[in-house]
Motif scaffolding. Structure first.
Motif, PDB file in Angstrom:
ATOM      1  N   LEU A   1       0.830  -1.202   0.000  1.00  0.00           N
ATOM      2  CA  LEU A   1       0.000   0.000   0.000  1.00  0.00           C
ATOM      3  C   LEU A   1       0.868   1.257   0.000  1.00  0.00           C
ATOM      4  O   LEU A   1       1.746   1.419   0.850  1.00  0.00           O
ATOM      5  N   GLN A   2       0.659   2.100  -0.947  1.00  0.00           N
ATOM      6  CA  GLN A   2       1.359   3.383  -1.031  1.00  0.00           C
ATOM      7  C   GLN A   2       0.310   4.491  -1.046  1.00  0.00           C
ATOM      8  O   GLN A   2      -0.528   4.550  -1.947  1.00  0.00           O
ATOM      9  N   ILE A   3       0.346   5.344  -0.059  1.00  0.00           N
ATOM     10  CA  ILE A   3      -0.593   6.460  -0.004  1.00  0.00           C
ATOM     11  C   ILE A   3       0.111   7.676  -0.573  1.00  0.00           C
ATOM     12  O   ILE A   3       1.109   8.136  -0.017  1.00  0.00           O
ATOM     13  N   PRO A   4      -0.389   8.185  -1.688  1.00  0.00           N
ATOM     14  CA  PRO A   4       0.295   9.326  -2.315  1.00  0.00           C
ATOM     15  C   PRO A   4       0.055  10.605  -1.518  1.00  0.00           C
ATOM     16  O   PRO A   4      -1.027  10.837  -0.991  1.00  0.00           O
ATOM     17  N   GLU A   5       1.109  11.414  -1.444  1.00  0.00           N
ATOM     18  CA  GLU A   5       0.956  12.725  -0.821  1.00  0.00           C
ATOM     19  C   GLU A   5       0.348  13.660  -1.851  1.00  0.00           C
ATOM     20  O   GLU A   5       0.675  13.590  -3.037  1.00  0.00           O
ATOM     21  N   PRO A   6      -0.533  14.544  -1.408  1.00  0.00           N
ATOM     22  CA  PRO A   6      -1.131  15.471  -2.368  1.00  0.00           C
ATOM     23  C   PRO A   6      -0.072  16.387  -2.988  1.00  0.00           C
ATOM     24  O   PRO A   6       0.854  16.816  -2.308  1.00  0.00           O
ATOM     25  N   VAL A   7      -0.236  16.652  -4.256  1.00  0.00           N
ATOM     26  CA  VAL A   7       0.699  17.503  -4.970  1.00  0.00           C
ATOM     27  C   VAL A   7       0.214  18.948  -4.853  1.00  0.00           C
ATOM     28  O   VAL A   7      -0.974  19.228  -5.034  1.00  0.00           O
ATOM     29  N   ASP A   8       1.121  19.833  -4.535  1.00  0.00           N
ATOM     30  CA  ASP A   8       0.773  21.244  -4.406  1.00  0.00           C
ATOM     31  C   ASP A   8       0.663  21.859  -5.797  1.00  0.00           C
ATOM     32  O   ASP A   8       1.658  22.044  -6.492  1.00  0.00           O
ATOM     33  N   THR A   9      -0.556  22.154  -6.206  1.00  0.00           N
ATOM     34  CA  THR A   9      -0.783  22.732  -7.530  1.00  0.00           C
ATOM     35  C   THR A   9      -1.185  24.200  -7.457  1.00  0.00           C
ATOM     36  O   THR A   9      -1.263  24.849  -8.492  1.00  0.00           O
ATOM     37  N   GLN A  10      -1.433  24.701  -6.273  1.00  0.00           N
ATOM     38  CA  GLN A  10      -1.964  26.051  -6.150  1.00  0.00           C
ATOM     39  C   GLN A  10      -0.940  27.098  -5.722  1.00  0.00           C
ATOM     40  O   GLN A  10      -1.171  28.283  -5.915  1.00  0.00           O
ATOM     41  N   THR A  11       0.183  26.695  -5.159  1.00  0.00           N
ATOM     42  CA  THR A  11       1.143  27.666  -4.646  1.00  0.00           C
ATOM     43  C   THR A  11       1.674  28.567  -5.752  1.00  0.00           C
ATOM     44  O   THR A  11       1.809  29.773  -5.557  1.00  0.00           O
TER      45      THR A  11
ATOM     46  N   ALA B   1       1.862  33.902  -8.089  1.00  0.00           N
ATOM     47  CA  ALA B   1       1.692  34.789  -9.238  1.00  0.00           C
ATOM     48  C   ALA B   1       0.655  35.861  -8.927  1.00  0.00           C
ATOM     49  O   ALA B   1       0.846  37.047  -9.243  1.00  0.00           O
ATOM     50  N   GLN B   2      -0.444  35.451  -8.297  1.00  0.00           N
ATOM     51  CA  GLN B   2      -1.484  36.406  -7.930  1.00  0.00           C
ATOM     52  C   GLN B   2      -0.958  37.408  -6.894  1.00  0.00           C
ATOM     53  O   GLN B   2      -1.270  38.597  -6.963  1.00  0.00           O
ATOM     54  N   GLU B   3      -0.136  36.930  -5.975  1.00  0.00           N
ATOM     55  CA  GLU B   3       0.429  37.822  -4.961  1.00  0.00           C
ATOM     56  C   GLU B   3       1.353  38.852  -5.596  1.00  0.00           C
ATOM     57  O   GLU B   3       1.295  40.040  -5.262  1.00  0.00           O
ATOM     58  N   SER B   4       2.209  38.415  -6.516  1.00  0.00           N
ATOM     59  CA  SER B   4       3.121  39.368  -7.161  1.00  0.00           C
ATOM     60  C   SER B   4       2.342  40.376  -8.003  1.00  0.00           C
ATOM     61  O   SER B   4       2.675  41.564  -8.039  1.00  0.00           O
ATOM     62  N   GLU B   5       1.282  39.904  -8.656  1.00  0.00           N
ATOM     63  CA  GLU B   5       0.440  40.809  -9.442  1.00  0.00           C
ATOM     64  C   GLU B   5      -0.252  41.818  -8.527  1.00  0.00           C
ATOM     65  O   GLU B   5      -0.332  43.009  -8.840  1.00  0.00           O
ATOM     66  N   SER B   6      -0.728  41.351  -7.383  1.00  0.00           N
ATOM     67  CA  SER B   6      -1.376  42.247  -6.416  1.00  0.00           C
ATOM     68  C   SER B   6      -0.375  43.244  -5.855  1.00  0.00           C
ATOM     69  O   SER B   6      -0.719  44.411  -5.641  1.00  0.00           O
ATOM     70  N   ASN B   7       0.846  42.791  -5.616  1.00  0.00           N
ATOM     71  CA  ASN B   7       1.880  43.705  -5.123  1.00  0.00           C
ATOM     72  C   ASN B   7       2.177  44.791  -6.146  1.00  0.00           C
ATOM     73  O   ASN B   7       2.365  45.959  -5.787  1.00  0.00           O
ATOM     74  N   LYS B   8       2.228  44.418  -7.425  1.00  0.00           N
ATOM     75  CA  LYS B   8       2.470  45.409  -8.473  1.00  0.00           C
ATOM     76  C   LYS B   8       1.341  46.432  -8.509  1.00  0.00           C
ATOM     77  O   LYS B   8       1.588  47.639  -8.596  1.00  0.00           O
ATOM     78  N   SER B   9       0.091  45.950  -8.461  1.00  0.00           N
ATOM     79  CA  SER B   9      -1.028  46.890  -8.506  1.00  0.00           C
ATOM     80  C   SER B   9      -1.074  47.740  -7.239  1.00  0.00           C
ATOM     81  O   SER B   9      -1.429  48.918  -7.291  1.00  0.00           O
ATOM     82  N   ALA B  10      -0.681  47.171  -6.099  1.00  0.00           N
ATOM     83  CA  ALA B  10      -0.651  47.951  -4.856  1.00  0.00           C
ATOM     84  C   ALA B  10       0.425  49.033  -4.938  1.00  0.00           C
ATOM     85  O   ALA B  10       0.193  50.169  -4.502  1.00  0.00           O
ATOM     86  N   LEU B  11       1.585  48.691  -5.486  1.00  0.00           N
ATOM     87  CA  LEU B  11       2.647  49.694  -5.632  1.00  0.00           C
ATOM     88  C   LEU B  11       2.224  50.805  -6.592  1.00  0.00           C
ATOM     89  O   LEU B  11       2.507  51.985  -6.342  1.00  0.00           O
ATOM     90  N   ALA B  12       1.539  50.434  -7.672  1.00  0.00           N
ATOM     91  CA  ALA B  12       1.038  51.446  -8.608  1.00  0.00           C
ATOM     92  C   ALA B  12       0.009  52.339  -7.917  1.00  0.00           C
ATOM     93  O   ALA B  12       0.008  53.564  -8.108  1.00  0.00           O
TER      94      ALA B  12
END
Length: 161
Positions: free
Chosen positions: A77-87, A92-103
């Protein structure tokens, strides 16, 4: 192992609490309580699960072939660890938000400078009760009536009234 992973992703609750608006304080407290409960449960678990004593089951169960089969299936039995697909999307969303916040900050600084100039103009102008109509027109050019272009009262286009 779970404890180590949780320790790597510790949350700065004080900094988080500073950013929570007052109307969402209850939801924040519920989230923190639930997170603390899950963290406490994870830390109470051992790093590795307890080993199964297969020899005991072979002696206690009449059909030892069934215990061997269970042991073989358990080891396979091998239980797979969930793959991080959202980070990456979140980063990317954080950097985009930072750019718009700086603007927005830069735009705000420009507006603040403009408003400070206007405030200085208001602080340094002649008081209204001592102004003549010419002083008013010089200070506020939008109040000046164009009697040449609009010779009849109200000296403005009807659409602007």
């Amino acid at each position: 192992m779970a404890g180590r992973r949780v320790a790597l992703k510790a949350i700065d609750w004080v900094a988080f609490a500073e950013r929570v608006p007052p109307n969402q304080r209850g939801m924040f407290n519920a989230l923190k309580t639930r997170t603390d409960a899950i963290s406490a449960k994870l830390t109470s678990l051992p790093e590795t699960p307890a080993a199964i004593d297969w020899t005991y089951y072979r002696s206690a169960v009449a059909n030892t072939g069934m215990v061997d089969e269970f042991e073989k299936k358990f080891k396979a039995l091998q239980i797979p660890e969930p793959v991080d697909t959202q980070t990456s999307a979140i980063n990317a969303q954080e950097s985009e938000s930072n750019k718009s916040a700086l603007a927005y900050i830069e735009g705000s600084k420009a507006r603040i400078a403009e408003y400070e100039k206007e405030l200085d103009k208001f602080k340094n102008m002649i008081p209204f009760d001592q102004m003549t109509i010419d002083d008013l027109n010089d200070t506020f050019p939008e109040t000046k009536l164009d009697k040449v272009k609009y010779p009849y009262w109200p000296h403005k286009p009807i659409a602007d009234l």
